[in-house]
Scaffold this active site. Structure first.
Site, PDB file in Angstrom:
ATOM      1  N   HIS A   1       0.795  -1.230   0.000  1.00  0.00           N
ATOM      2  CA  HIS A   1       0.000   0.000   0.000  1.00  0.00           C
ATOM      3  C   HIS A   1       0.833   1.289   0.000  1.00  0.00           C
ATOM      4  O   HIS A   1       0.766   2.063  -0.944  1.00  0.00           O
ATOM      5  CB  HIS A   1      -0.902   0.026   1.249  1.00  0.00           C
ATOM      6  CG  HIS A   1      -1.726  -1.191   1.466  1.00  0.00           C
ATOM      7  ND1 HIS A   1      -2.849  -1.497   0.732  1.00  0.00           N
ATOM      8  CD2 HIS A   1      -1.592  -2.213   2.362  1.00  0.00           C
ATOM      9  CE1 HIS A   1      -3.377  -2.623   1.173  1.00  0.00           C
ATOM     10  NE2 HIS A   1      -2.639  -3.079   2.148  1.00  0.00           N
TER      11      HIS A   1
HETATM   12  O1  RIB Z   1      -5.076  -0.326   4.805  1.00  0.00           O
HETATM   13  C1  RIB Z   1      -3.690  -0.244   4.563  1.00  0.00           C
HETATM   14  C2  RIB Z   1      -3.082   0.836   5.393  1.00  0.00           C
HETATM   15  O2  RIB Z   1      -3.276   0.541   6.765  1.00  0.00           O
HETATM   16  C3  RIB Z   1      -1.554   0.930   5.212  1.00  0.00           C
HETATM   17  O3  RIB Z   1      -1.149   2.256   5.411  1.00  0.00           O
HETATM   18  C4  RIB Z   1      -1.025   0.062   6.308  1.00  0.00           C
HETATM   19  O4  RIB Z   1       0.273   0.462   6.747  1.00  0.00           O
HETATM   20  C5  RIB Z   1      -2.024   0.331   7.400  1.00  0.00           C
HETATM   21  O5  RIB Z   1      -1.627   1.538   8.062  1.00  0.00           O
END
Ligand code: RIB
Ligand code: CA
Length: 313
Positions: A243
Site C-alpha cells: 500500500h
Molecule cells: O489499509 C492499509 C493501510 O493501513 C496501510 O497504510 C497500512 O500500513 C495500514 O496503516
C-alpha cells in the site's frame, strides 16, 4: 536537476510504511523535511520507535522523527498487530534505535514547517490514520493554502474495505480526521485499496529485492515476507498489496498511475459503514471533485522503481 521536492511523511510503521520511507530516503528527487508518527498499525510508542529504526536501517540517522497523536480525534484507537506483528515491524530483527526522537510534537512540526515555507513548497504524505494532519489543519487553518499537495494512502470503493466490509484501515481508525482533510480544500491525491491491491509483493518481486544482497535488501525481503502472509491467506493471492509505497512512487513517477478527479466523502455516522470512503467515480452528484483518485498502476514499473531505489541505500 530541479530542486528536490520537500515532503513530510506522516506514518504508522508498519512494514509497508517502512518500504515507503526507504523509497523516499533512496530518492534524491525528494527532500524529507521530517517524519511524523501517529498511532495506527501499533501504538504511538512503537510507531515512533519503528520510524527511527527504519531511518537507521537506511543509514539516515540525521532525519528528524517526531511523535504525534496517541489516539484518533474521537474514536477509540484500533490497531493491527494481527497484520504487522506485536512490534509493528515483525520480520527482521532491527536494532533498537540510537538516534533521538525530536522533542517537538509532530503537529507543531507540521504547522511550523508549513508556516515557515512559501505556498506550494511542502507536500504532505500521510501513510496512516489522518489524525496528525487534521489536528494541524484545526490548529492552524492558515496552513491549508500553503500545502502544495496531500498524497495519501487510504480509502477504497470498488475494492470494498480491508478492516470492515466497507472501510479501509487508515480511514476507519480515524474517520473524523479523514473528514477534516477531505473538506480542507487542499489538493489531494488518494491511493485507495482499488489501486494498492494491484501492487502485489509476489515471490519473484521479493526475490529481486533480496538479490540486492544488501542489509536494506535483506531486511526488506524479511519485512515483506512477514507482511504478505496475512493478505495472502485472506485473498488467496501470490503476495500481499504493498500500500504505502504507492504514495512515494507517485511523487517520483506519477505516470505509473491512472485515475480521475472525483468527489470523496467519508462516513462518520453509521456504525455499519463507519469510515467508508464514498467515491463518486461516475460523477452522478454535484459534490465537488476534491481528490484525484487513483485506480490503476503499472505494477511492474512500480516494483522496478522501488527495487532500484532500495539498491541505493
Ligand atoms: O489499509 C492499509 C493501510 O493501513 C496501510 O497504510 C497500512 O500500513 C495500514 O496503516
Ligand atoms: Ca501505514
Amino acid at each position: 536537476m530541479t530542486a528536490a521536492r520537500k515532503i513530510i511523511i506522516d506514518t504508522d510503521p508498519g512494514q509497508d510504511d517502512a518500504l515507503a520511507i526507504l523509497l523516499a530516503l533512496g530518492s534524491p528527487e525528494l527532500d524529507v523535511l521530517g517524519i511524523t508518527t501517529v498511532a495506527g498499525n501499533v501504538p504511538l510508542a512503537l510507531t515512533e520507535k519503528n520510524a527511527r529504526k527504519i531511518c537507521e536501517l537506511a543509514g539516515k540517522s540525521d532525519i528528524r522523527v517526531f511523535a504525534g497523536a496517541i489516539r484518533p480525534l474521537v474514536r477509540t484507537l484500533v490497531t493491527a498487530e494481527h497484520v504487522h506483528g506485536r512490534t509493528g515491524l515483525d520480520g527482521p530483527d532491527l536494532a533498537e534505535p540510537e538516534m533521538p526522537l525530536q522533542k517537538e510534537h509532530a503537529v507543531d512540526f507540521i504547522v511550523d514547517t508549513l508556516m515557515a515555507h512559501g505556498e506550494n513548497e511542502v507536500t504532505l504524505c500521510p501513510l496512516g490514520p489522518l489524525t496528525n494532519i487534521a489536528l494541524a489543519l484545526n490548529r492552524e487553518p492558515r496552513i491549508a493554502p500553503r500545502i502544495r499537495q496531500i498524497v495519501l494512502m487510504g480509502g477504497g470503493f470498488f475494492e470494498g474495505g480491508n478492516v470492515t466490509p466497507t472501510a479501509e484501515f487508515n480511514i476507519y481508525v480515524d474517520p473524523h480526521a479523514a473528514d477534516v482533510v477531505l473538506r480542507a480544500g487542499v489538493p489531494l491525491v488518494m491511493m485507495p485499496l482499488d489501486v494498492t491491491h494491484k501492487a502485489l509483493t509476489t515471490r519473484a518481486r521479493i526475490a529481486s529485492i533480496r538479490d540486492l544482497g544488501t542489509k536494506v535488501g535483506n531486511a526488506c525481503a524479511e519485512l515483506l515476507e512477514f507482511f504478505e502472509r496475512f493478505d495472502e491467506e485472506k485473498y488467496g493471492t501470490d503476495g500481499g498489496p504493498l500500500h504505502d509505497p504507492c504514495v512515494i512512487a507517485y511523487l517520483l513517477k506519477p505516470e505509473l498511475f491512472k485515475g480521475r478527479a472525483c468527489n470523496v466523502t467519508v462516513e462518520t455516522g453509521s456504525e455499519l459503514t463507519m469510515g467508508m470512503t464514498v467515491i463518486d467515480w461516475w460523477h452522478v452528484t454535484e459534490r465537488p471533485k476534491n481528490a484525484l483518485v487513483m485506480r490503476d498502476i503499472d505494477d511492474d514499473g512500480f516494483f522496478e522503481l522501488l527495487t532500484e531505489r532500495l539498491a541505493r541505500l
